[in-house]
Design a protein around this motif. Structure first.
Motif, PDB file in Angstrom:
ATOM      1  N   LEU A 322       0.825  -1.209   0.000  1.00  0.00           N
ATOM      2  CA  LEU A 322       0.000   0.000   0.000  1.00  0.00           C
ATOM      3  C   LEU A 322       0.862   1.262   0.000  1.00  0.00           C
ATOM      4  CD1 LEU A 322      -2.829  -1.005   2.504  1.00  0.00           C
ATOM      5  CD2 LEU A 322      -2.947  -0.899   0.013  1.00  0.00           C
ATOM      6  N   GLY A 323       1.976   1.233   0.732  1.00  0.00           N
ATOM      7  CA  GLY A 323       2.863   2.383   0.739  1.00  0.00           C
ATOM      8  C   GLY A 323       3.453   2.658  -0.629  1.00  0.00           C
ATOM      9  N   ILE A 324       3.855   1.604  -1.339  1.00  0.00           N
ATOM     10  CA  ILE A 324       4.451   1.783  -2.667  1.00  0.00           C
ATOM     11  C   ILE A 324       3.414   2.287  -3.663  1.00  0.00           C
ATOM     12  CG2 ILE A 324       5.490   0.570  -4.617  1.00  0.00           C
ATOM     13  CD1 ILE A 324       6.870  -1.249  -2.590  1.00  0.00           C
ATOM     14  N   LEU A 325       2.271   1.597  -3.740  1.00  0.00           N
ATOM     15  CA  LEU A 325       1.260   1.974  -4.724  1.00  0.00           C
ATOM     16  C   LEU A 325       0.645   3.334  -4.400  1.00  0.00           C
ATOM     17  CD1 LEU A 325      -0.523  -1.466  -5.243  1.00  0.00           C
ATOM     18  CD2 LEU A 325       1.276  -0.428  -6.611  1.00  0.00           C
ATOM     19  N   GLY A 326       0.354   3.571  -3.122  1.00  0.00           N
ATOM     20  CA  GLY A 326      -0.179   4.878  -2.750  1.00  0.00           C
ATOM     21  C   GLY A 326       0.824   5.995  -2.959  1.00  0.00           C
ATOM     22  N   GLY A 327       2.102   5.711  -2.687  1.00  0.00           N
ATOM     23  CA  GLY A 327       3.132   6.721  -2.921  1.00  0.00           C
ATOM     24  C   GLY A 327       3.282   7.059  -4.393  1.00  0.00           C
ATOM     25  N   VAL A 328       3.219   6.046  -5.255  1.00  0.00           N
ATOM     26  CA  VAL A 328       3.326   6.305  -6.701  1.00  0.00           C
ATOM     27  C   VAL A 328       2.147   7.134  -7.181  1.00  0.00           C
ATOM     28  CG1 VAL A 328       3.282   5.205  -8.967  1.00  0.00           C
ATOM     29  CG2 VAL A 328       4.732   4.284  -7.173  1.00  0.00           C
ATOM     30  N   GLU A 329       0.948   6.822  -6.674  1.00  0.00           N
ATOM     31  CA  GLU A 329      -0.231   7.569  -7.097  1.00  0.00           C
ATOM     32  C   GLU A 329      -0.183   9.019  -6.622  1.00  0.00           C
ATOM     33  OE1 GLU A 329      -5.120   7.319  -6.777  1.00  0.00           O
ATOM     34  OE2 GLU A 329      -3.860   5.815  -5.806  1.00  0.00           O
ATOM     35  N   SER A 330       0.390   9.249  -5.446  1.00  0.00           N
ATOM     36  CA  SER A 330       0.386  10.595  -4.870  1.00  0.00           C
ATOM     37  C   SER A 330       1.581  11.423  -5.311  1.00  0.00           C
ATOM     38  CB  SER A 330       0.374  10.510  -3.339  1.00  0.00           C
ATOM     39  OG  SER A 330      -0.754   9.798  -2.875  1.00  0.00           O
ATOM     40  N   PHE A 331       2.773  10.797  -5.402  1.00  0.00           N
ATOM     41  CA  PHE A 331       3.996  11.566  -5.649  1.00  0.00           C
ATOM     42  C   PHE A 331       4.725  11.152  -6.914  1.00  0.00           C
ATOM     43  CE2 PHE A 331       3.439  11.189  -1.007  1.00  0.00           C
ATOM     44  CZ  PHE A 331       3.261  12.527  -0.702  1.00  0.00           C
ATOM     45  N   GLY A 332       4.153  10.234  -7.703  1.00  0.00           N
ATOM     46  CA  GLY A 332       4.850   9.771  -8.887  1.00  0.00           C
ATOM     47  C   GLY A 332       5.969   8.809  -8.529  1.00  0.00           C
ATOM     48  N   LEU A 333       7.032   8.828  -9.332  1.00  0.00           N
ATOM     49  CA  LEU A 333       8.137   7.901  -9.118  1.00  0.00           C
ATOM     50  C   LEU A 333       8.797   8.102  -7.760  1.00  0.00           C
ATOM     51  CD1 LEU A 333       9.707   5.631 -10.525  1.00  0.00           C
ATOM     52  CD2 LEU A 333      11.264   7.363 -11.427  1.00  0.00           C
ATOM     53  N   LEU A 334       8.800   9.331  -7.275  1.00  0.00           N
ATOM     54  CA  LEU A 334       9.370   9.612  -5.960  1.00  0.00           C
ATOM     55  C   LEU A 334       8.624   8.878  -4.855  1.00  0.00           C
ATOM     56  CD1 LEU A 334      11.589  11.381  -4.628  1.00  0.00           C
ATOM     57  CD2 LEU A 334       9.855  13.160  -4.369  1.00  0.00           C
ATOM     58  N   GLY A 335       7.332   8.622  -5.069  1.00  0.00           N
ATOM     59  CA  GLY A 335       6.540   7.926  -4.065  1.00  0.00           C
ATOM     60  C   GLY A 335       6.929   6.483  -3.852  1.00  0.00           C
ATOM     61  N   LEU A 336       7.696   5.898  -4.795  1.00  0.00           N
ATOM     62  CA  LEU A 336       8.196   4.542  -4.572  1.00  0.00           C
ATOM     63  C   LEU A 336       8.987   4.440  -3.275  1.00  0.00           C
ATOM     64  CD1 LEU A 336       9.435   3.507  -8.130  1.00  0.00           C
ATOM     65  CD2 LEU A 336       7.531   2.510  -6.890  1.00  0.00           C
ATOM     66  N   PHE A 337       9.668   5.522  -2.900  1.00  0.00           N
ATOM     67  CA  PHE A 337      10.512   5.507  -1.710  1.00  0.00           C
ATOM     68  C   PHE A 337       9.875   6.271  -0.549  1.00  0.00           C
ATOM     69  CE2 PHE A 337      12.947   5.511  -5.638  1.00  0.00           C
ATOM     70  CZ  PHE A 337      13.638   4.328  -5.517  1.00  0.00           C
ATOM     71  N   LEU A 338       9.104   7.309  -0.867  1.00  0.00           N
ATOM     72  CA  LEU A 338       8.461   8.066   0.206  1.00  0.00           C
ATOM     73  C   LEU A 338       7.321   7.284   0.845  1.00  0.00           C
ATOM     74  CD1 LEU A 338       8.270  11.694  -1.262  1.00  0.00           C
ATOM     75  CD2 LEU A 338       9.906  10.758   0.377  1.00  0.00           C
ATOM     76  N   GLY A 339       6.566   6.541   0.030  1.00  0.00           N
ATOM     77  CA  GLY A 339       5.419   5.812   0.559  1.00  0.00           C
ATOM     78  C   GLY A 339       5.785   4.824   1.662  1.00  0.00           C
ATOM     79  N   PRO A 340       6.729   3.893   1.431  1.00  0.00           N
ATOM     80  CA  PRO A 340       7.112   2.970   2.505  1.00  0.00           C
ATOM     81  C   PRO A 340       7.715   3.680   3.710  1.00  0.00           C
ATOM     82  CG  PRO A 340       7.795   2.114   0.390  1.00  0.00           C
ATOM     83  CD  PRO A 340       7.314   3.502   0.138  1.00  0.00           C
TER      84      PRO A 340
END
Length: 376
Positions: A322-340
């Motif tokens: 959920l952290g990875i997918l939600g981060g990608v949806e919210s922040f784009g590629l940067l969300g791959l790392f921010l979400g988790p």
């Protein structure tokens, strides 16, 4: 007149001064974020790269001791990071330019002589005659192919080209500022880390430092689980492409590696590879590519990644996903790392909040009923 009388304001003015200071600080922070909003992605990428590469940088610095101004080591390591990113991109760009010329040549041939019915159409399990008839009437002769291709809007194609050029220029500028940020983080990393931990302790108490360390650990685990595992998937499936006879296996392997960094995106890449093989008439090779792709991605997404990311961040697999997918949806590629990282902080705070407080140790009393001490 009593000159010793205290003329300082009472409690309410002190509270108003504290509220004014808080408002001033929040206003300055908001103003600073608004001023830097265009460069926040570069700063975030620089921080993520610094956290992920710090163990390697520490080993590098042991071999290249910092000089008087501590410039050579950070500059060399930042240059190495730039080359690691830019060299593969340059190779892919050169290959893509060659592919573009071949596509244009193929386009001209279709307009001049038509597009013959591919062999794969005749091997379809059902509907082969209908598809082949439509193909012969529409694309197999020059007039039909030219008419069909001219349905594409040339103005739209030009607009897409301009948009791509603008995005490339923007990404190049962003990457330059990311490297600049990375250099200063490498140079002043220990001091900045100590200041950050001190700020977390002052703002959030003893738990603040734990949250900061947990978020840093989640970034390490995410880089290992996404980037390294994605590169491994790209290499393995690239070898499968070579064996299966997929056209342009290096380019498709690079595309697979990039897609594999995003959970459940790799099937798009190896699906394209299987389709290209199928269009050449080899259904068995296409099936082998799909089977190998499903096997590799299943093992990576369900075994390797949860162990790397969840183990480092202390997260269950559901929250990692959920952290990875939600981060990608919210922040784009940067969300791959921010979400988790955000999920790791929230889960840690939740566990601390819901953990039962230990019962106070019983007091030891002497013969007169007085408490001597507490055990433990």
């Amino acid at each position: 007149m009593d000159m010793t009388r205290d003329t300082r304001p009472a409690g309410p003015p002190d509270r108003s001064h504290a509220a004014a200071r808080v408002a001033l600080v929040l206003g300055l922070v908001a103003l600073g974020l608004w001023t830097l909003h265009g460069f926040l992605p570069a700063l975030a990428w620089g921080a993520i790269l610094a956290l992920a590469l710090w163990p390697l940088y520490a080993r590098f610095v042991r071999r290249v001791p910092p000089g008087r101004h501590n410039v050579v080591g950070p500059a060399l390591f930042t240059l190495g990071v730039a080359l690691v990113v830019l060299v593969p991109l340059a190779l892919v760009a050169v290959q893509a330019a060659r592919e573009a010329r071949e596509v244009l040549q193929f386009w001209r041939e279709i307009e001049q002589s038509g597009w013959p019915v591919p062999e794969i159409v005749n091997r379809l399990p059902f509907g082969a005659e209908a598809v082949a008839a439509w193909w012969r009437d529409t694309l197999a002769h020059p007039a039909g192919a030219s008419e069909w291709l001219h349905h594409l809007d040339n103005g739209a194609l030009v607009g897409v080209g301009r948009s791509v050029g603008t995005q490339v220029a923007h990404r190049a500028m962003l990457f330059g500022f990311t490297l600049l940020t990375l250099f200063f983080l490498f140079r002043d990393g220990p001091a900045l880390a100590a200041q950050g931990l001190t700020a977390c302790r002052r703002l959030f108490g003893p738990r603040g430092e734990r949250v900061a360390r947990q978020m840093a650990a989640s970034v390490h685990g995410t880089v290992d689980g996404l980037v390294l595992v994605g590169l491994g998937e790209g290499v393995l499936l690239g070898l499968v492409y070579v064996v299966a006879g997929v056209p342009h296996p290096v380019l498709l392997g690079a595309l697979t590696a990039f897609a594999a960094m995003i959970p459940f995106a790799a099937p798009v890449a190896f699906g394209i590879a299987a389709l290209l093989v199928a269009l050449k008439g080899s259904l068995v090779a296409a099936g082998a590519v799909v089977a190998a792709g499903l096997l590799v991605t299943f093992l990576a997404d369900h075994l390797v990644r949860p162990a790397l990311i969840g183990g480092a961040a202390g997260l269950p697999f559901l929250w990692v996903l959920l952290g990875i997918l939600g981060g990608v949806e919210s922040f784009g590629l940067l969300g791959l790392f921010l979400g988790p990282a955000v999920m790791a902080a929230l889960v840690l705070l939740w566990r601390d909040y819901t953990q039962e407080e230990p019962a106070p140790a019983p007091a030891l009393v002497d013969g007169h009923g007085g408490a001597l001490s507490r055990s433990g």
